[in-house]
Design a protein around this motif. Structure first.
Motif, short mmCIF file in Angstrom:
data_model
loop_
_atom_site.label_atom_id
_atom_site.label_comp_id
_atom_site.label_asym_id
_atom_site.label_seq_id
_atom_site.Cartn_x
_atom_site.Cartn_y
_atom_site.Cartn_z
N THR A 12 0.82 -1.18 0.00
CA THR A 12 -0.09 -0.01 -0.06
C THR A 12 0.97 1.17 -0.03
N LEU A 13 1.97 1.19 0.91
CA LEU A 13 2.80 2.51 0.69
C LEU A 13 3.75 2.37 -0.22
N THR A 17 2.02 8.61 -4.67
CA THR A 17 0.79 9.62 -4.47
C THR A 17 -0.12 8.84 -3.27
N ARG A 18 -0.12 7.63 -3.13
CA ARG A 18 -0.74 7.14 -2.06
C ARG A 18 -0.08 7.52 -0.53
N ARG A 19 1.31 7.34 -0.84
CA ARG A 19 2.00 7.47 0.34
C ARG A 19 1.84 8.99 0.91
N GLY A 20 1.87 9.76 -0.19
CA GLY A 20 1.66 11.26 -0.03
C GLY A 20 0.30 11.70 0.85
N GLY A 41 -2.18 16.11 -6.73
CA GLY A 41 -1.79 16.05 -8.08
C GLY A 41 -2.48 15.20 -8.99
N VAL A 42 -3.44 14.58 -8.58
CA VAL A 42 -4.31 13.59 -9.44
C VAL A 42 -5.88 13.82 -9.26
N LEU A 51 -7.52 6.20 -1.43
CA LEU A 51 -8.22 6.31 0.01
C LEU A 51 -9.03 4.65 0.23
N GLY A 52 -9.46 4.40 -0.81
CA GLY A 52 -10.08 3.20 -0.62
C GLY A 52 -8.88 2.10 -0.21
N VAL A 53 -7.79 2.00 -0.94
CA VAL A 53 -6.73 1.22 -0.72
C VAL A 53 -6.16 1.54 0.61
N LEU A 54 -5.95 2.76 1.01
CA LEU A 54 -5.33 2.98 2.47
C LEU A 54 -6.52 2.28 3.34
#
Lengths: 108, 108
Positions: A12-13, A17-20, A41-42, A51-54
């Motif tokens: 996940t991390l 972008t997701r980690r950001g 930025g997206v 957010l769903g993945v997180l």
DNA sequence: TAAATCGATAACCAAGGAGTTATGAATGTG
DNA sequence: CACATTCATAACTCCTTGGTTATCGATTTA
């Protein structure tokens, strides 16, 4: 070989972008999707997907309030990550200690 | 937004096979490519590629000895990972402290 | 009620990357 | 020398996944 808890965290991390997004939630606390999108930025759907993945990984929680959703970091979800790192370091350290012992015995 | 040191670590350790190789090197110390391949569950070229990526990330070092290459873990390369985690936890903690302060002041 | 805002979902696309087989260079062994 | 072993590289395939646009239901607001 069952699903270890750190597995999903690394996966996940890994995405910047997701980690950001997660980092921002850690730094600044609870945020709405629009707020997060503004600086991600997206596109908004991309942010929602992240957010769903997180959330799936247990790294965030969400709170509904009218038409908007507030997301926040679940900091203790990082525990398996620190555990893993400690374990790796521990392995290395114990092998090092063994070597030290060996050298000490050889010295006598 | 230059390349942060934890970036490459997350990306490198995200793959289970690759992480497995690294873990084995941590647990059991120096290993040759054949030894690693024997228990990696993938072909030798795949293992070589993973080792290349791990080396690029600074997570392993290699030592040539005749026709075989010995790889070993560079445990201190994990530092940026623990730093990152501490930083995230720190952010969260300080916001928590701020809240506590606020509540304390409101209480008076 | 009409219009606007928020955010999730669907459908799609393109790129990246993890795997494979084939191969070759280098080294060791009979 | 002939053969085997080790491991890296090349060339390729295929699947995953992060991105997009389009859309829609659910809320606020004018």
């Amino acid at each position: 070989m069952t699903q270890q808890p750190h597995e999903i965290l690394f996966r996940t991390l890994a995405d910047p972008t997701r980690r950001g997004i997660f980092e921002r939630l850690c730094r600044e606390g609870e945020q709405t999707v629009v707020a997060l999108t503004a600086r991600a930025g997206v596109s908004q759907p991309a942010v929602s997907k992240h957010l769903g993945v997180l959330k799936q990984a247990g790294l965030v929680r969400d709170r509904q309030e009218g038409r908007r959703t507030h997301y926040s970091a679940r900091i203790d979800a990082l525990a398996p990550l620190t555990d893993w790192t400690k374990r790796m370091t521990g392995f290395w350290q114990s092998r090092f200690d063994d070597l030290e012992d060996l050298l000490k015995r050889m010295d006598q």
